[in-house]
Design an enzyme around this catalytic site. Structure first.
Site, PDB file in Angstrom:
ATOM      1  N   ALA A  63      -3.282   2.285   5.134  1.00 12.77           N
ATOM      2  CA  ALA A  63      -3.420   0.995   4.457  1.00 12.77           C
ATOM      3  C   ALA A  63      -4.815   0.451   4.741  1.00 12.77           C
ATOM      4  O   ALA A  63      -5.455   0.858   5.711  1.00 12.77           O
ATOM      5  CB  ALA A  63      -2.374   0.035   5.001  1.00 12.77           C
ATOM      6  N   GLY A 102      -0.453   4.534   6.657  1.00 13.52           N
ATOM      7  CA  GLY A 102       0.056   4.308   5.308  1.00 13.52           C
ATOM      8  C   GLY A 102      -0.166   5.499   4.382  1.00 13.52           C
ATOM      9  O   GLY A 102       0.589   5.685   3.417  1.00 13.52           O
ATOM     10  N   GLU A 105       2.665   7.575   5.147  1.00 12.59           N
ATOM     11  CA  GLU A 105       3.880   6.878   4.675  1.00 12.59           C
ATOM     12  C   GLU A 105       4.020   7.008   3.162  1.00 12.59           C
ATOM     13  O   GLU A 105       5.124   7.131   2.634  1.00 12.59           O
ATOM     14  CB  GLU A 105       3.825   5.403   5.096  1.00 12.59           C
ATOM     15  CG  GLU A 105       4.078   5.242   6.603  1.00 12.59           C
ATOM     16  CD  GLU A 105       3.774   3.848   7.099  1.00 12.59           C
ATOM     17  OE1 GLU A 105       2.641   3.367   6.880  1.00 12.59           O
ATOM     18  OE2 GLU A 105       4.672   3.220   7.699  1.00 12.59           O
ATOM     19  N   GLU A 125      -1.068   3.743  13.955  1.00 13.96           N
ATOM     20  CA  GLU A 125      -0.901   2.286  13.939  1.00 13.96           C
ATOM     21  C   GLU A 125      -0.899   1.670  15.327  1.00 13.96           C
ATOM     22  O   GLU A 125      -1.415   0.568  15.520  1.00 13.96           O
ATOM     23  CB  GLU A 125       0.399   1.899  13.215  1.00 13.96           C
ATOM     24  CG  GLU A 125       0.328   2.000  11.703  1.00 13.96           C
ATOM     25  CD  GLU A 125       0.691   3.378  11.165  1.00 13.96           C
ATOM     26  OE1 GLU A 125       0.669   4.359  11.938  1.00 13.96           O
ATOM     27  OE2 GLU A 125       1.000   3.479   9.963  1.00 13.96           O
TER      28      GLU A 125
END
Ligand code: 3H9
Length: 705
Positions: A63, A102, A105, A125
């Site tokens: 992300a 992300g 993910e 993360e």
């Protein structure tokens, strides 16, 4: 201009390529484009399977961290993933390079996954103080099991394409041509009529019990010291046993909680600070945009511990290295020590024997300075003596063509004086490596007023090659890190000893605060004589009033040099690193205190921590106002990557902001009244506090020096 996400059709395959330089972050605009192209593909009945991949070097770094301080905006990560998972035709992810956070993910929301054999898949993360909050704590356990997922998420370390295949995270590994393999795979799916396979429909085959939680936490204990994110991660992974809708809702709540935590703010601050420090303030150049320097051959002068460490760091970075020393015996010793270092790296599994042998071969002896004439960069690491170093750099200056860099590894001397001993001061700068030079993260780059932007820029490129975090410091007493250590942190620790605290109390207090080792243990480890010698050199630049390291200097005089002599601030039994209290040291300290009329008393842990940390912050502010550091964030990088300040507190200046500068100023004034001149508040703190401002705000708004 990148199109962010592109779409093409190859036969029955709809090919979606993420193209969002530099790291394919899944930003708001990428998510929007993914929704657009998937919607468009859904209307094309010729398309039977979707392939999400990239032509870039990496699949995705996750992300977009820069967006974390704002609401996610639609489409959210979860909306995109739901769209992918509920697609009526299969969606395949093909991963090259990195798939992190992300990015992974997103891939896990796809129905099938392929990875290149050299790909790295990970969940970093935790290093940002957040949980994998885009379904990571729910899908990963469904794919590889809850225990393996916990380990992977707590470690933050990526696994290889092969390991991902072995544990079920990916379906296939491509040996070389990823796109070809992925297109074949897609065609096979269509041929065999295999449809979507939704990870969220899966179940978790194992569970977490107290025993495996405890053992996994123990195996990451060092990295997790003082941290809290791991508890949120455990809670989220435990929720993966619940039905999907409940688990994902629990994850969302915990993700918000982690994002709002101080720990996460501190770690995200450091993420950007470490990258920002490589921008060249005060010049129009941006190191990141510069071409990597074309450096092939480097040379190191001085084959002592530091010189050998630097030579190893350069060889590890792929360079040819010449090692020079005017003492032939030192050169022989140096090769023994280089061999030993590599043997230990092989033993620890850091490199293979073949790689180690190849690197050792690349470090060659060059007994005379003239043999260094072809070097692109020369780093001198000879004895800390101004005249000796001046002599070395001026000789180098006459041997090397003018555009080649000359760096000094001095930690105490004036780099400006050394530069002025050459006819080309613009190519001279300081490269302050830390011990051990081959593994320590930090590199202080010391610029003088004569250093050219080009020399600085090349040096940043070298730092990147060496995988070091580089920070520019002005040329002044102790540069950034040692100035703050000596005038602030360590000095206050000694002052506390004189006033009645014991070394154990001081060390334990600061270790409880989060430093891996307290100041007296650090002195004993590095050698009290090393500090004494450095201060003698530094005092030639500038002196300090008594008491200033009177205890450490007395210990040095007495031959109590630390671990290496079995006695220092502590006692060490034969060759042991375990420090035990030494009543003799208390008597030495009492005597030094009484000679100075210092009355002694009980001092509690809170006062120890407050004084050591506030004095560090106060001197940090002086370093800033004097322009030695360009940004408060640079100081945070220096202290977290080179001096053991706990990363989860973001560095001393970030920590000061979290305390509030008015509070910081009020406490500094309190100690100033009580303890005298060395607690004079930095003018910068007075200014920022009176404007209700912060170091972070100053960094954001002030022009570069
Ligand atoms: C996440 O995914 C959360 C989800 O679970 C939940 C969401 C709901 N975002 O490091 P470099 C920039 S959290 C934005 O110098 P390298 C970086 O700032 C994320 N920007 O290059 C720099 O910009 P600049 C989990 C990012 O080759 C430029 O890219 N992922 C991001 O030495 C180059 O970076 C991570 O924690 C990002 N995600 O290393 C991975 N990543 O040039 C974080 C990088 O303006 N990233 N930038 O200074 C890395 O570890 C390294 O950047 C990487 C490349 C190894 C990828």
């Amino acid at each position: 201009m990148a199109k962010i996400v592109t779409f093409d059709q190859e036969g029955a395959v709809g090919l979606i390529c993420i193209d969002n330089p530099p790291v394919n972050a899944i930003s708001h605009s990428v998510r929007g484009r993914l929704v657009d192209v998937i919607t468009r593909a859904g209307k094309n009945f010729g398309i039977k399977v979707l392939l999400i991949t990239t032509d870039a070097e990496l699949f995705s770094a996750g992300a977009d961290i820069a967006e974390f301080d704002h609401p996610q905006g639609e489409p959210s990560f979860a909306q995109v993933q739901t769209m992918i998972e509920s697609s009526p035709i299969p969606v395949v992810a093909a991963i090259r390079g990195l798939a992190l956070g992300g990015g992974l993910e997103l891939a896990m929301a796809c129905h099938y996954r392929l990875a290149h054999k050299n790909a790295k898949l990970g969940m970093p993360e935790i290093t940002l103080g957040i949980i994998p909050g885009a379904g990571g704590t729910q899908r990963l356990p469904r794919l590889i099991g809850a225990r393996a997922a916990l380990n992977m998420i707590l470690s933050g370390t990526p696994i290889s394409g092969f390991d991902a295949k072995a544990n079920g995270l990916v379906d296939e590994v491509a040996e070389d041509d990823l796109r070809g393999a992925a297109l074949d795979f897609c065609e096979r799916l269509v041929r065999e009529g295999r449809g979507p396979r939704r990870t969220s429909n899966g179940t978790v085959v194992d569970g977490l019990d107290e025993a495996n939680i405890t053992s996994t936490l123990r195996s990451h204990a060092r990295a997790l010291q003082g941290r809290t994110t791991q508890h949120l991660i455990i809670e989220a992974i435990q929720a993966s046993k619940l039905p999907w809708s409940q688990g994902i809702a629990i994850e969302a709540g915990l993700a918000q909680k982690s994002l709002a935590s101080r720990e996460s703010m501190a770690l995200r601050h450091l993420f950007f600070a470490e990258r920002e420090s490589a921008r060249l303030s005060g010049t129009s150049l941006n190191a990141k945009q510069m071409q990597a320097p074309r450096i092939r051959l480097a040379a190191v002068i001085g084959a002592g511990t530091m010189g050998c460490g630097i030579a190893i760091a350069l060889a590890d970075a792929g360079l040819e290295v010449l090692l020079n020393d005017n003492d032939p015996a030192a050169l022989i010793r140096s090769h023994k020590s280089i061999n030993l270092t590599y043997a230990s790296s092989v033993r620890r599994g850091r490199v293979t024997q073949t790689v180690a042998d190849e690197r050792i071969r690349r470090i060659r002896n060059a007994p005379t300075l003239e043999e260094l004439a072809d070097a692109d960069l020369v780093i001198e690491a000879v004895f800390e003596d101004l005249e000796l170093k001046k002599n070395v750099v001026s000789k180098l200056d006459s041997i090397l063509p003018p555009q080649r860099l000359i760096a000094t590894n001095t930690s105490t001397l004036s780099v400006t004086e050394l530069a002025l001993a050459t006819a080309h001061p613009e190519r001279v700068l300081g490269l302050h490596f830390f011990v051990p030079a081959n593994t320590s993260r930090l590199l202080e780059i010391v610029r003088t007023v004569h250093t050219s932007p080009e020399s600085l820029s090349t040096t940043f490129g070298i730092a990147k090659l060496l995988r070091k975090v580089a920070v520019v410091s002005g040329d002044a007493f102790g540069f950034i890190g040692n100035r703050m250590m000596l005038d602030g942190y360590f000095r206050e620790a000694e002052q506390l000893l004189l006033e009645g605290a014991t070394p154990t109390q001081v060390d334990t207090a600061l270790e409880n605060f989060g430093f891996a080792m307290g100041p007296q243990r650090v002195s004993d480890l590095g050698g009290n004589d090393v500090g004494t010698k450095a201060r003698i050199q530094l005092f030639k630049r500038d002196t300090r009033p008594d008491p200033y390291f009177v205890i450490a200097d007395r210990l040095t005089e007495m031959g109590r040099l630390g671990q290496k002599t079995g006695r220092g601030f502590y006692r060490y039994a034969n060759d042991s690193r375990e420090a035990t209290q030494d009543p003799e040291v208390n008597s030495i300290i009492e005597k030094l205190a009484s000679e100075r009329g210092i009355s002694r008393r009980e001092i509690d842990e809170q006062e120890i921590v407050e004084r050591c940390i506030l004095s560090l912050i106060n001197v940090g502010a002086m370093v800033l106002e004097e322009g030695i550091a360009a940004r408060a964030a640079d100081i945070d990088v220096v202290w977290t990557s080179g001096y053991g300040f706990p990363r989860h507190l973001g560095g001393p200046m970030f920590y000061a902001d979290t305390l509030g500068l008015s509070h910081v100023l009020q406490r500094i004034r309190h100690y100033h009244e009580k303890l005298g001149h060395h607690w004079r508040p930095a003018m910068l703190i007075e200014r920022l506090a009176s404007a209700s401002s912060s170091f972070e705000h100053r960094d954001r708004t002030s022009a570069s020096p």
